[in-house]
Enzyme design. Structure first.
Site, PDB file in Angstrom:
ATOM      1  CE  LYS A  37       4.505  -7.209 -10.517  1.00 64.25           C
ATOM      2  NZ  LYS A  37       4.653  -6.227  -9.422  1.00 64.25           N
ATOM      3  NE  ARG A 132       3.375   0.739  -6.981  1.00 67.07           N
ATOM      4  CZ  ARG A 132       4.050  -0.274  -7.494  1.00 67.07           C
ATOM      5  NH1 ARG A 132       4.572  -0.184  -8.696  1.00 67.07           N
ATOM      6  NH2 ARG A 132       4.225  -1.394  -6.819  1.00 67.07           N
ATOM      7  CE1 TYR A 262      10.414   2.084 -43.611  1.00 70.14           C
ATOM      8  CE2 TYR A 262      10.839   0.525 -41.828  1.00 70.14           C
ATOM      9  CZ  TYR A 262      10.140   0.884 -42.974  1.00 70.14           C
ATOM     10  OH  TYR A 262       9.178   0.051 -43.459  1.00 70.14           O
ATOM     11  CG  MET A 310       6.124  -4.752 -37.453  1.00 71.12           C
ATOM     12  SD  MET A 310       4.587  -4.632 -38.368  1.00 71.12           S
ATOM     13  CE  MET A 310       4.120  -2.934 -38.060  1.00 71.12           C
TER      14      MET A 310
HETATM   15  C1  LIG Z   1       5.848  -6.486  -8.698  1.00 71.82           C
HETATM   16  C2  LIG Z   1       5.971  -6.415  -7.237  1.00 71.82           C
HETATM   17  C3  LIG Z   1       6.981  -7.126  -6.568  1.00 71.82           C
HETATM   18  C4  LIG Z   1       8.094  -7.859  -7.279  1.00 71.82           C
HETATM   19  O1  LIG Z   1       9.039  -6.916  -7.727  1.00 71.82           O
HETATM   20  P1  LIG Z   1      10.403  -7.355  -8.457  1.00 71.82           P
HETATM   21  O2  LIG Z   1      11.135  -6.091  -8.643  1.00 71.82           O
HETATM   22  O3  LIG Z   1      10.007  -7.965  -9.760  1.00 71.82           O
HETATM   23  O4  LIG Z   1      11.056  -8.327  -7.572  1.00 71.82           O
HETATM   24  C5  LIG Z   1       6.956  -7.135  -5.177  1.00 71.82           C
HETATM   25  N1  LIG Z   1       6.009  -6.443  -4.501  1.00 71.82           N
HETATM   26  C6  LIG Z   1       5.045  -5.729  -5.115  1.00 71.82           C
HETATM   27  C7  LIG Z   1       4.049  -4.995  -4.311  1.00 71.82           C
HETATM   28  C8  LIG Z   1       5.004  -5.679  -6.504  1.00 71.82           C
HETATM   29  O5  LIG Z   1       4.070  -4.957  -7.108  1.00 71.82           O
END
Ligand SMILES: *Cc1c(COP(=O)(O)O)cnc(C)c1O
Length: 369
Positions: A37, A132, A262, A310
């Site tokens: 992802k 979540r 800065y 930047m």
């Molecule tokens: C992103 C995610 C993972 C992978 O997590 P990592 O910490 O990058 O290994 C696994 N399961 C779910 C549901 C996720 O959202």
């Protein structure tokens, strides 16, 4: 013309295989769903999919990602971790063997509209303590029964997600694991059987492999980043895929008492030499990196001084042999990203995801380069 980029990332494609092998070694009995992802955590989704072709499955979070993978000929089983959908999308998923994750009643209602023969394979997500997405533990049985009696449903798999696996000794991990085990047990007692069961992210793969179940879901460790607080990637046998690199664009001798950048947040207490490097928050280097954050310049580890701009940062090089054109490694094998993240009050995930579009990408490791 552009052989001299100001700032670039190197993607070492050989590292993917080493990191995937580590997952296999740590959880030998489980299949691997490689999480790609967020454009493979900023590494490039298509590239990651190609380099991780020996993974069993892939996970993404959007239908756009699925379409991209299919357009490039990726034919592995895909899981859509967190996405809403309508009935037409579900029909597409069932034709394409894409498994959505069902985590609430609105999705359940759409699934129940599917007609017999759709044979949609899906995941149910249960919340065992992450707070979540997911159904409550006490809803799971009823949800699974509804899915089992929905005519369009093929197989049901079950997943949950750990909230504290980055600290393997945290007691909440074992609580989540035993809650998950008892949910599976009681589902089985009630005639519900899961095609696959999955719990572990990268940190779980490293520290909690007794809960590997059927398939693990590593993301960050595949990119060679340690998922475990206080343990280096090197110690875990992981090799960083991404390095962020730049060059020295100026070296100045500065007198004691000079302040740098800065806000004048750093003042030299002795005469020294300052090197300016062409990488800043406009490239994804964290603006909150404080004085002292390590930068590797021409192979020397030197401290960041003054605020991150930047387009550049400053480092104190003293009398080290550093000159204009020398290469700086903002993060990479010789300057671990986990330490940069810790110093800047963030996590490595955010750093690799945050590399901006103007940063050029160089693939290394192809044909021995
Ligand atoms: C992103 C995610 C993972 C992978 O997590 P990592 O910490 O990058 O290994 C696994 N399961 C779910 C549901 C996720 O959202």
């Amino acid at each position: 013309m552009n052989d001299f980029p100001r700032c670039w990332v190197e993607i070492d494609i050989r590292a993917f295989e080493q990191n995937l092998n580590r997952v296999r070694e740590l959880t030998p009995s489980a299949n691997v769903m490689a999480v790609i992802k967020a454009d493979a955590y900023g590494h490039g989704m298509m590239l990651a999919a190609k380099q991780l072709e020996t993974a069993d499955e892939f996970a993404v979070t959007s239908i756009e990602d699925v379409e991209k993978l299919h357009a490039c000929g990726v034919d592995k089983p895909l899981t859509l971790l967190s996405s809403t959908f309508d009935k037409a999308a579900l029909e597409y998923f069932s034709q394409q063997s894409i498994r959505p994750v069902i985590y609430d009643y609105e999705q359940l209602a759409v699934v129940s509209e599917l007609s017999a023969g759709a044979e949609l394979d899906l995941w149910v997500k249960v919340d065992t303590g992450m707070g979540r997405l997911g159904f409550d533990a006490d809803e799971l049985l009823m949800v699974c029964k509804r899915l089992q009696s929905s005519e369009g449903v093929g197989s049901i798999s079950l997943m949950t997600h750990l909230a504290n696996a980055d600290v393997p000794t945290d007691a909440r991990n074992e609580r989540q694991i035993s809650a998950f085990r008892s949910l599976i047990f009681s589902a089985n007692e009630n005639g519900i059987f899961f095609k696959q069961v999955s719990m572990l992210n990268s940190a779980g793969v490293v520290g909690l492999h007794h809960a590997a179940f059927d398939i693990v879901r590593p993301g960050v460790m595949l990119y060679g980043i340690s998922p475990t607080v206080g343990v280096s990637a090197q110690k875990l046998g992981l090799k960083p895929v991404m390095s962020l690199k730049s060059k020295v664009i100026s070296v100045r001798r500065m007198a004691a008492g000079s302040s740098i950048g800065y806000g004048g947040t750093y003042t030299l207490d002795a005469d020294s030499r300052i090197a300016y490097i062409a990488c800043g928050y406009g490239d994804g280097y964290p603006r909150h990196a404080p004085n002292g954050t390590t930068v590797s310049v021409n192979g020397f580890l030197v401290p960041l001084v003054g605020r991150v701009s930047m387009d550049m940062i400053a480092v104190d090089i003293g009398e080290l042999p550093v000159q204009v054109g020398d290469i700086a490694v903002l993060w990479g094998e010789e300057n671990p990203i986990e330490e940069i993240a810790l110093s800047a009050g963030t996590i490595a995930y955010e750093l690799t995801c945050g590399v901006t579009r103007r940063v050029k990408r160089r693939i290394v490791g192809e044909n021995g380069t």
